[in-house]
Design an enzyme around this catalytic site. Structure first.
Site, short mmCIF file in Angstrom:
data_model
loop_
_atom_site.label_atom_id
_atom_site.label_comp_id
_atom_site.label_asym_id
_atom_site.label_seq_id
_atom_site.Cartn_x
_atom_site.Cartn_y
_atom_site.Cartn_z
N HIS A 1 29.21 26.42 40.59
CA HIS A 1 27.73 26.60 40.45
C HIS A 1 27.21 27.18 41.47
O HIS A 1 26.17 28.22 41.28
CB HIS A 1 27.34 25.23 39.99
CG HIS A 1 25.55 25.45 39.88
ND1 HIS A 1 25.00 25.23 38.61
CD2 HIS A 1 24.80 25.39 40.90
CE1 HIS A 1 23.74 25.30 38.92
NE2 HIS A 1 23.35 25.22 40.08
N GLU A 2 27.38 26.80 42.78
CA GLU A 2 26.70 27.40 44.06
C GLU A 2 26.93 28.79 44.16
O GLU A 2 26.48 29.60 44.55
CB GLU A 2 26.97 26.58 45.15
CG GLU A 2 26.21 25.03 45.02
CD GLU A 2 24.76 25.06 44.61
OE1 GLU A 2 23.91 25.90 45.01
OE2 GLU A 2 24.39 24.04 43.91
N HIS B 1 25.24 31.38 42.17
CA HIS B 1 23.78 31.70 42.76
C HIS B 1 24.24 32.79 43.88
O HIS B 1 23.29 33.87 43.98
CB HIS B 1 23.52 30.45 43.38
CG HIS B 1 22.67 29.54 42.47
ND1 HIS B 1 21.87 30.07 41.62
CD2 HIS B 1 22.62 28.15 42.54
CE1 HIS B 1 21.43 28.60 40.90
NE2 HIS B 1 22.12 27.76 41.53
N GLU C 1 19.26 28.18 37.17
CA GLU C 1 20.14 27.07 37.09
C GLU C 1 21.06 26.97 35.73
O GLU C 1 22.18 26.66 35.75
CB GLU C 1 19.07 25.86 37.27
CG GLU C 1 18.62 25.53 38.52
CD GLU C 1 19.52 25.45 39.62
OE1 GLU C 1 20.68 24.98 39.41
OE2 GLU C 1 19.00 26.04 40.86
#
EC number: 3.4.24.-
Length: 301
Positions: A142-143, A146, A219
């Site tokens: 997930h990070e 980004h 997100e």
């Protein structure tokens, strides 16, 4: 942008682009008001606003990492964390970011950096203690999503308008006080003294809401990218559920210290006043789990 294996999400991307357009439009309006108010000093106005943006863009990631107490760790100091990031970077064709750990019991993770080559991914000690390897991998994916989509740079640009609006308000008030609040000035000065703070306040409020909306979109996009990259949306859903449930057991003081950096986090650190959906930097847990459930069904087919 360097091509990676993170799957694109055209629906979310179009909504993010629309939101960014509206934020940019507000930025143009505010600059126009500023130039109209300070006609004789427009070069200084442009220099000031440009310098403020560059400074925020260049240093915001370092400020966030420093404020959270993130310290870089070597593969010898955190072998499992480095190994997970190595696997994900190989899987996604991303350059490996710097790896850090923040010593706090708040279970979370965040990514900073204005580009893929300058990125830093940080996990807290509270997160590392609570998650299983597959769950941790989902959070790190997930990070890295980004990082792949340069979300930190996007959010820095988006939040800059709010900073600028607040600065303009202070400049106008200071200028008004230097003129005695317009008591000895002409009617135009008095009108400007009233209008500039009002316009700045409105622009700040609207930009704040748009930035929060953009944050929620990114997100959801990062969740989707991580789930498709790892092929394990259930692991990410499990991590989300576990992290969100554990937040209630963290001391309120610790949550309040972390809350200003919610925009960087995997999950928001609530302190009691952040439950409003409109003001939240993250979508609700239900929205995130619903999306991951859909992805799991799609992968199953």
């Amino acid at each position: 942008m360097t091509r990676t294996r993170y799957a694109p999400d055209r629906g979310l991307t179009s909504r993010m682009v629309t939101t960014m357009f509206l934020i940019g439009l507000l930025y143009v309006v505010l600059i126009g008001v500023l130039l109209a108010a300070f006609q004789n000093a427009w070069p200084l106005v442009l220099l000031f606003t440009g310098g403020l943006f560059v400074a925020q863009f260049w240093f915001s990631d370092r400020i966030a990492a420093y404020s959270m107490g993130a310290r870089e760790v070597s593969p010898q100091q955190a072998p499992e964390l480095h190994a997970a990031i190595d696997r994900l970077c190989a899987l996604s064709d991303l350059p490996k970011p710097r790896v850090a750990i923040a010593d706090t019991d708040v279970p979370n993770a965040f990514a900073t950096g204005r580009s893929q080559k300058k990125a830093l991914v940080c996990a807290t000690t509270g997160l590392l203690r609570r998650l299983e390897p597959e769950e941790l991998e989902g959070v790190l994916a997930h990070e890295l999503s980004h990082v792949a989509h340069r979300d930190v740079a996007v959010m820095t640009f988006a939040s800059f308008l709010g900073v600028l609006a607040g600065t303009v308000t202070r400049m106008a008030l200071w200028s008004g006080m230097m003129r005695g609040g317009g008591r000895n000035g002409n009617n135009q000065a008095q009108i400007l003294f009233l209008i500039i703070p009002l316009v700045s306040a409105v622009v700040y409020a609207v930009s704040f809401l748009l930035t929060r909306l953009l944050s929620r979109y990114r997100e959801l996009s990062a969740d989707r990218g991580a789930a498709l990259l790892t092929g394990k949306p259930s692991a990410l859903a499990s991590a989300l559920t576990k992290v969100s449930g554990q937040m209630a057991q963290i001391p309120t003081r610790d949550l309040r210290q972390a809350e200003p950096f919610n925009a960087f986090f995997f999950a928001p650190a609530f302190s009691g006043n952040s439950f409003s959906k409109l003001l939240s930097s993250h979508p609700t847990l239900e929205q995130r789990l619903e999306q991951l459930g859909r992805i799991s069904r799609e992968l199953g087919r």
